[in-house]
Design an enzyme around this catalytic site. Structure first.
Site, PDB file in Angstrom:
ATOM      1  N   ARG A 198      -3.681  -7.189  13.927  1.00 55.23           N
ATOM      2  CA  ARG A 198      -2.600  -7.447  14.877  1.00 55.23           C
ATOM      3  C   ARG A 198      -2.385  -8.936  15.025  1.00 55.23           C
ATOM      4  NH1 ARG A 198      -2.063  -3.077  13.803  1.00 55.23           N
ATOM      5  NH2 ARG A 198      -1.753  -1.223  15.070  1.00 55.23           N
ATOM      6  N   GLY A 224       0.034  -3.115   8.927  1.00 56.19           N
ATOM      7  CA  GLY A 224       0.904  -1.977   9.180  1.00 56.19           C
ATOM      8  C   GLY A 224       1.974  -2.373  10.177  1.00 56.19           C
ATOM      9  N   ARG A 225       1.904  -1.740  11.355  1.00 56.84           N
ATOM     10  CA  ARG A 225       2.976  -1.935  12.329  1.00 56.84           C
ATOM     11  C   ARG A 225       3.143  -3.366  12.815  1.00 56.84           C
ATOM     12  NH1 ARG A 225       0.778   3.166  15.475  1.00 56.84           N
ATOM     13  NH2 ARG A 225      -1.069   2.302  14.473  1.00 56.84           N
ATOM     14  N   LYS A 228       0.844  -1.202   0.000  1.00 57.80           N
ATOM     15  CA  LYS A 228       0.000   0.000   0.000  1.00 57.80           C
ATOM     16  C   LYS A 228       0.875   1.245   0.000  1.00 57.80           C
ATOM     17  CE  LYS A 228      -2.044   2.345   3.433  1.00 57.80           C
ATOM     18  NZ  LYS A 228      -3.036   3.023   4.270  1.00 57.80           N
ATOM     19  N   GLN A 256      -4.487   1.937  17.703  1.00 57.17           N
ATOM     20  CA  GLN A 256      -5.749   1.418  17.164  1.00 57.17           C
ATOM     21  C   GLN A 256      -6.614   0.932  18.322  1.00 57.17           C
ATOM     22  OE1 GLN A 256      -6.588   1.749  14.127  1.00 57.17           O
ATOM     23  NE2 GLN A 256      -5.082   1.027  12.647  1.00 57.17           N
ATOM     24  N   THR A 269     -11.683   5.069  10.625  1.00 58.57           N
ATOM     25  CA  THR A 269     -11.673   4.414  11.940  1.00 58.57           C
ATOM     26  C   THR A 269     -11.227   5.373  13.043  1.00 58.57           C
ATOM     27  OG1 THR A 269      -9.547   3.504  11.287  1.00 58.57           O
ATOM     28  CG2 THR A 269     -11.432   2.028  11.180  1.00 58.57           C
ATOM     29  N   PRO A 321     -17.218  14.464  -9.466  1.00 57.68           N
ATOM     30  CA  PRO A 321     -17.004  13.258 -10.265  1.00 57.68           C
ATOM     31  C   PRO A 321     -15.992  13.425 -11.398  1.00 57.68           C
ATOM     32  CG  PRO A 321     -19.329  13.437  -9.713  1.00 57.68           C
ATOM     33  CD  PRO A 321     -18.676  14.703  -9.215  1.00 57.68           C
ATOM     34  N   ASP A 323      -3.618   4.319  -1.874  1.00 55.55           N
ATOM     35  CA  ASP A 323      -4.649   4.711  -0.899  1.00 55.55           C
ATOM     36  C   ASP A 323      -4.726   6.231  -0.801  1.00 55.55           C
ATOM     37  OD1 ASP A 323      -6.539   4.558   1.103  1.00 55.55           O
ATOM     38  OD2 ASP A 323      -5.088   4.134   2.702  1.00 55.55           O
ATOM     39  N   LEU A 324      -5.353   6.842  -1.812  1.00 60.71           N
ATOM     40  CA  LEU A 324      -5.425   8.311  -1.843  1.00 60.71           C
ATOM     41  C   LEU A 324      -6.737   8.844  -1.287  1.00 60.71           C
ATOM     42  CD1 LEU A 324      -3.771   9.205  -5.281  1.00 60.71           C
ATOM     43  CD2 LEU A 324      -2.725   9.050  -3.009  1.00 60.71           C
ATOM     44  N   LYS A 325      -7.698   7.969  -1.027  1.00 63.81           N
ATOM     45  CA  LYS A 325      -8.989   8.366  -0.446  1.00 63.81           C
ATOM     46  C   LYS A 325      -9.527   9.629  -1.141  1.00 63.81           C
ATOM     47  CE  LYS A 325      -8.237   6.346   4.141  1.00 63.81           C
ATOM     48  NZ  LYS A 325      -6.854   5.817   4.049  1.00 63.81           N
ATOM     49  N   LEU A 326      -9.735   9.509  -2.457  1.00 67.52           N
ATOM     50  CA  LEU A 326     -10.177  10.672  -3.255  1.00 67.52           C
ATOM     51  C   LEU A 326     -11.591  11.097  -2.876  1.00 67.52           C
ATOM     52  CD1 LEU A 326      -8.903   9.444  -6.756  1.00 67.52           C
ATOM     53  CD2 LEU A 326      -7.756  11.025  -5.193  1.00 67.52           C
ATOM     54  N   HIS A 327     -11.822  12.410  -2.910  1.00 70.23           N
ATOM     55  CA  HIS A 327     -13.140  12.961  -2.590  1.00 70.23           C
ATOM     56  C   HIS A 327     -13.239  14.321  -3.273  1.00 70.23           C
ATOM     57  CE1 HIS A 327     -16.362  13.620   0.790  1.00 70.23           C
ATOM     58  NE2 HIS A 327     -16.791  13.972  -0.402  1.00 70.23           N
ATOM     59  N   ASP A 328     -13.909  14.364  -4.431  1.00 70.24           N
ATOM     60  CA  ASP A 328     -14.011  15.618  -5.194  1.00 70.24           C
ATOM     61  C   ASP A 328     -15.195  15.479  -6.143  1.00 70.24           C
ATOM     62  OD1 ASP A 328     -13.337  18.085  -6.545  1.00 70.24           O
ATOM     63  OD2 ASP A 328     -11.257  17.774  -5.964  1.00 70.24           O
TER      64      ASP A 328
HETATM   65  O1  C5P Z   1      -1.652  -1.657  11.520  1.00 68.63           O
HETATM   66  P1  C5P Z   1      -1.416  -0.181  11.664  1.00 68.63           P
HETATM   67  O2  C5P Z   1      -2.228   0.430  12.773  1.00 68.63           O
HETATM   68  O3  C5P Z   1       0.017   0.215  11.713  1.00 68.63           O
HETATM   69  O4  C5P Z   1      -2.017   0.349  10.313  1.00 68.63           O
HETATM   70  C1  C5P Z   1      -1.867   1.623   9.903  1.00 68.63           C
HETATM   71  C2  C5P Z   1      -2.173   1.583   8.440  1.00 68.63           C
HETATM   72  O5  C5P Z   1      -3.555   1.207   8.235  1.00 68.63           O
HETATM   73  C3  C5P Z   1      -1.982   2.921   7.797  1.00 68.63           C
HETATM   74  O6  C5P Z   1      -1.393   2.691   6.512  1.00 68.63           O
HETATM   75  C4  C5P Z   1      -3.379   3.420   7.643  1.00 68.63           C
HETATM   76  O7  C5P Z   1      -3.526   4.317   6.555  1.00 68.63           O
HETATM   77  C5  C5P Z   1      -4.140   2.149   7.391  1.00 68.63           C
HETATM   78  N1  C5P Z   1      -5.552   2.300   7.655  1.00 68.63           N
HETATM   79  C6  C5P Z   1      -6.403   2.087   6.621  1.00 68.63           C
HETATM   80  N2  C5P Z   1      -7.753   2.276   6.801  1.00 68.63           N
HETATM   81  C7  C5P Z   1      -8.223   2.659   7.973  1.00 68.63           C
HETATM   82  C8  C5P Z   1      -7.365   2.851   9.049  1.00 68.63           C
HETATM   83  C9  C5P Z   1      -5.996   2.663   8.840  1.00 68.63           C
HETATM   84  O8  C5P Z   1      -5.977   1.702   5.537  1.00 68.63           O
HETATM   85  N3  C5P Z   1      -9.529   2.801   8.116  1.00 68.63           N
END
Ligand code: C5P
Length: 242
Positions: free
Chosen positions: A189, A218-219, A38, A198, A126, A72, A65-70
């Site tokens: 996790r 992620g982590r 990602k 989280q 989240t 159309p 993962d750019l989460k576009l919102h504009d």
């Molecule tokens: O597992 P960890 O908490 O480290 O994950 C963080 C990652 O999860 C980040 O890349 C964050 O952008 C992504 N994430 C996501 N969607 C969410 C919440 C977090 O893709 N709703």
């Protein structure tokens, strides 16, 4: 609509690093244990689409993962450009509406005529709880799960391939939409691992059982002393479900 079938769950590692050097270090440490990454706002803003090209050249699939919102038209053009760079997945905000999701799907198809770029809708971040949604959207009391299901409906109507949601909302979305929407679930996790910031986390196995199509690691992986070993644990957990 993209119908996803089968029990297969694909883990995606989040390259939450500031630059290409950090990405290269992580990709090199993970080697063959990860073939899907990602690229989020931080890395994309630092390195631009070239980072997608670099990952593709390494034989990796890429979730942008750019989460576009504009409006159309703008989202359609952006999705076309991202798809041309070889992204396999791209996110837009479901709250942009059905027409915006549909425009993203059309743009992705124009940029990747082989259908290689799927659009996912982000439902509710989240980081927002019920009070946060209520405040941001000027509403009274909000039932977050019901909102996620409602927003998933906009994504389905706009022909999106799936949504991003927490593992705790997966069952409700599954009940409403079956396999018509693929679920991408973050907040994963490994058993015994730290939750970090989280609040609502889930093991790979539980997320797969809840109906995930993709998992964001992620982590749990990138912060492990041995990321490749952590990734092996993820694969083992997923194999136990399949
Ligand atoms: O597992 P960890 O908490 O480290 O994950 C963080 C990652 O999860 C980040 O890349 C964050 O952008 C992504 N994430 C996501 N969607 C969410 C919440 C977090 O893709 N709703």
């Amino acid at each position: 609509m993209a119908h996803l079938t089968g029990p297969q769950v694909t883990p995606i590692v989040a390259l939450d690093v500031p630059d290409r050097a950090g990405a290269q270090a992580l990709v090199s440490r993970l080697g063959d244990s990860c073939d899907f990454y990602k690229v989020g706002l931080e890395l994309f803003s630092a390195e631009g689409p070239a980072i997608v090209g670099w990952l593709r050249a390494q034989g990796k699939r890429v979730f942008v993962d750019l989460k576009l919102h504009d409006i159309p038209t703008t989202v359609r053009g952006a999705a076309r450009s991202v798809a041309r760079h070889g992204a396999a997945l791209l996110t837009v905000h479901a709250s942009g509406g059905q027409a915006m999701v549909a425009a993203a799907v059309e743009g992705a198809a124009e940029g990747a005529p082989d259908g290689g770029c799927s659009i996912l809708g982000v439902t509710i971040l989240t980081s927002l709880d019920a009070a946060g949604v209520s405040s941001a959207w000027g509403r009274g009391a909000v039932d977050v799960q019901a909102e996620v299901v409602r927003l998933a409906g906009l994504v389905a109507a706009g022909q999106g391939a799936g949504i991003v949601c927490s593992g705790h909302e997966a069952a409700a979305v599954r009940a409403a939409y079956g396999r018509a929407l693929g679920l991408l679930i973050p907040g994963i996790r490994l058993p015994g691992g730290e939750a970090h910031d989280q609040r609502r986390v889930m093991s790979p196995q539980a997320a797969a059982e809840a109906g995930a199509r993709w998992l964001i690691l992620g982590r749990a992986v990138t912060g492990a002393a041995d990321p490749a070993q952590a990734m092996a644990a993820v694969h083992a957990a997923l194999a136990s479900v399949a």
